[in-house]
Design a protein around this motif. Sequence first.
Motif, PDB file in Angstrom:
ATOM      1  N   ALA A 236      70.930  53.179 -63.128  1.00 50.25           N
ATOM      2  CA  ALA A 236      71.371  52.120 -64.035  1.00 50.25           C
ATOM      3  C   ALA A 236      70.348  50.988 -64.066  1.00 50.25           C
ATOM      4  O   ALA A 236      70.063  50.426 -65.137  1.00 50.25           O
ATOM      5  CB  ALA A 236      72.734  51.596 -63.602  1.00 50.25           C
ATOM      6  N   GLU A 237      69.774  50.672 -62.916  1.00 54.71           N
ATOM      7  CA  GLU A 237      68.769  49.609 -62.861  1.00 54.71           C
ATOM      8  C   GLU A 237      67.515  50.012 -63.634  1.00 54.71           C
ATOM      9  O   GLU A 237      66.920  49.197 -64.359  1.00 54.71           O
ATOM     10  CB  GLU A 237      68.413  49.298 -61.417  1.00 54.71           C
ATOM     11  N   GLU A 238      67.087  51.279 -63.483  1.00 53.32           N
ATOM     12  CA  GLU A 238      65.891  51.745 -64.178  1.00 53.32           C
ATOM     13  C   GLU A 238      66.097  51.776 -65.692  1.00 53.32           C
ATOM     14  O   GLU A 238      65.164  51.515 -66.460  1.00 53.32           O
ATOM     15  CB  GLU A 238      65.496  53.126 -63.657  1.00 53.32           C
ATOM     16  N   LEU A 239      67.329  52.057 -66.120  1.00 50.31           N
ATOM     17  CA  LEU A 239      67.616  52.091 -67.551  1.00 50.31           C
ATOM     18  C   LEU A 239      67.503  50.717 -68.198  1.00 50.31           C
ATOM     19  O   LEU A 239      67.361  50.608 -69.416  1.00 50.31           O
ATOM     20  CB  LEU A 239      69.022  52.655 -67.788  1.00 50.31           C
ATOM     21  N   ALA A 240      67.548  49.688 -67.378  1.00 49.28           N
ATOM     22  CA  ALA A 240      67.451  48.326 -67.908  1.00 49.28           C
ATOM     23  C   ALA A 240      66.013  47.923 -68.210  1.00 49.28           C
ATOM     24  O   ALA A 240      65.772  46.833 -68.749  1.00 49.28           O
ATOM     25  CB  ALA A 240      68.074  47.338 -66.920  1.00 49.28           C
TER      26      ALA A 240
ATOM     27  N   HIS B 235      61.719  49.360 -69.248  1.00 48.62           N
ATOM     28  CA  HIS B 235      60.963  50.375 -69.980  1.00 48.62           C
ATOM     29  C   HIS B 235      60.936  51.660 -69.156  1.00 48.62           C
ATOM     30  O   HIS B 235      60.793  51.632 -67.931  1.00 48.62           O
ATOM     31  CB  HIS B 235      59.534  49.872 -70.230  1.00 48.62           C
ATOM     32  N   TYR B 236      61.073  52.800 -69.821  1.00 52.40           N
ATOM     33  CA  TYR B 236      61.233  54.059 -69.099  1.00 52.40           C
ATOM     34  C   TYR B 236      60.040  54.426 -68.222  1.00 52.40           C
ATOM     35  O   TYR B 236      60.172  55.181 -67.255  1.00 52.40           O
ATOM     36  CB  TYR B 236      61.525  55.205 -70.079  1.00 52.40           C
ATOM     37  N   LEU B 237      58.864  53.898 -68.530  1.00 51.16           N
ATOM     38  CA  LEU B 237      57.681  54.219 -67.721  1.00 51.16           C
ATOM     39  C   LEU B 237      57.575  53.355 -66.461  1.00 51.16           C
ATOM     40  O   LEU B 237      56.819  53.692 -65.551  1.00 51.16           O
ATOM     41  CB  LEU B 237      56.408  54.062 -68.560  1.00 51.16           C
ATOM     42  N   GLN B 238      58.323  52.258 -66.431  1.00 47.56           N
ATOM     43  CA  GLN B 238      58.160  51.305 -65.337  1.00 47.56           C
ATOM     44  C   GLN B 238      58.442  51.927 -63.972  1.00 47.56           C
ATOM     45  O   GLN B 238      57.767  51.617 -62.991  1.00 47.56           O
ATOM     46  CB  GLN B 238      59.070  50.090 -65.548  1.00 47.56           C
ATOM     47  N   ARG B 239      59.424  52.816 -63.903  1.00 50.98           N
ATOM     48  CA  ARG B 239      59.812  53.350 -62.598  1.00 50.98           C
ATOM     49  C   ARG B 239      58.759  54.264 -61.977  1.00 50.98           C
ATOM     50  O   ARG B 239      58.833  54.587 -60.793  1.00 50.98           O
ATOM     51  CB  ARG B 239      61.140  54.106 -62.701  1.00 50.98           C
ATOM     52  N   PHE B 240      57.774  54.683 -62.773  1.00 50.71           N
ATOM     53  CA  PHE B 240      56.760  55.584 -62.230  1.00 50.71           C
ATOM     54  C   PHE B 240      55.589  54.850 -61.589  1.00 50.71           C
ATOM     55  O   PHE B 240      54.884  55.432 -60.753  1.00 50.71           O
ATOM     56  CB  PHE B 240      56.255  56.520 -63.334  1.00 50.71           C
TER      57      PHE B 240
END
Length: 264
Positions: free
Chosen positions: A84-88, A90-95
């Motif tokens: 849920a936090e990652e969905l908040a 940009h999708y590339l940020q978590r990488f």
Amino acid sequence: MTANADLRIIPTREKMNRQTGERLLGKLQHQLVAFQQTIFKHGHRVVLVFEGADASGKGGVITRLTGKLDPRGYRVYSIGPPSAEELAHHYLQRFWPCFPGSGEIAIFDRSWYGRVLVERVDQLTPEARWRQAYGEINELERCLVDDGVLLLKFFLHIGQKEQKQRLLERMRKPHKRWKITPSDLDAYEKFEAYIDAWNDMLELTNTEFSPWFVIPADNKYAARVAVLQWLIAMLSEKAPPYGQKLNPEVLKRARALFGEEIPD
């Protein structure tokens, strides 16, 4: 083979028996150890991306690839749905936190390509956004390569008939049942839609600076050998191993301590 044709006409099987596969794998694994030492010594950064259908053998390839390596020098990231936090964000940020530092190897079992695969097929992202993602992904990979990262992408290509057999095997064998989920069955039912998504992915993100390597994967042994052969070939070009010399101070002190002739 590199990505240059419709997956529907690219063969999914190459011949190799288990004995031959294990013999070749043993040799290739030992060669990779020398490359890992070079990667560490010279501060190279390596990113390996594995994509493919559910049950295409990504985990098995990664297990054999890392079998002889020093675990301090690599990390494996198994990428699932974002939190849920990652969905908040940009999708590339978590990488970004996953990318390797000096002397490290980062291995991705699935990756940022989920944006144009599962999110496309399952309609989790509006079409305008997943279409835009091809350019965003190319920019990300260009950024990594320009910064000195060796980025290698492997697509494990299996047919739906082989996928069915592997899913059934997971259900039949108790020690493999943990691998099977409802999403695997969903993906099997949507195989044709995934073919379209994979084809677009390979066409639109197969760049000169970051090409795809399509690996026929119906035969697990042939697929594992092929991945390691491609990896060693690329490392030979970008990060060739060398005969490491002893630290001069270590050499001097060792000769004084042990009183023996120690080669340079």
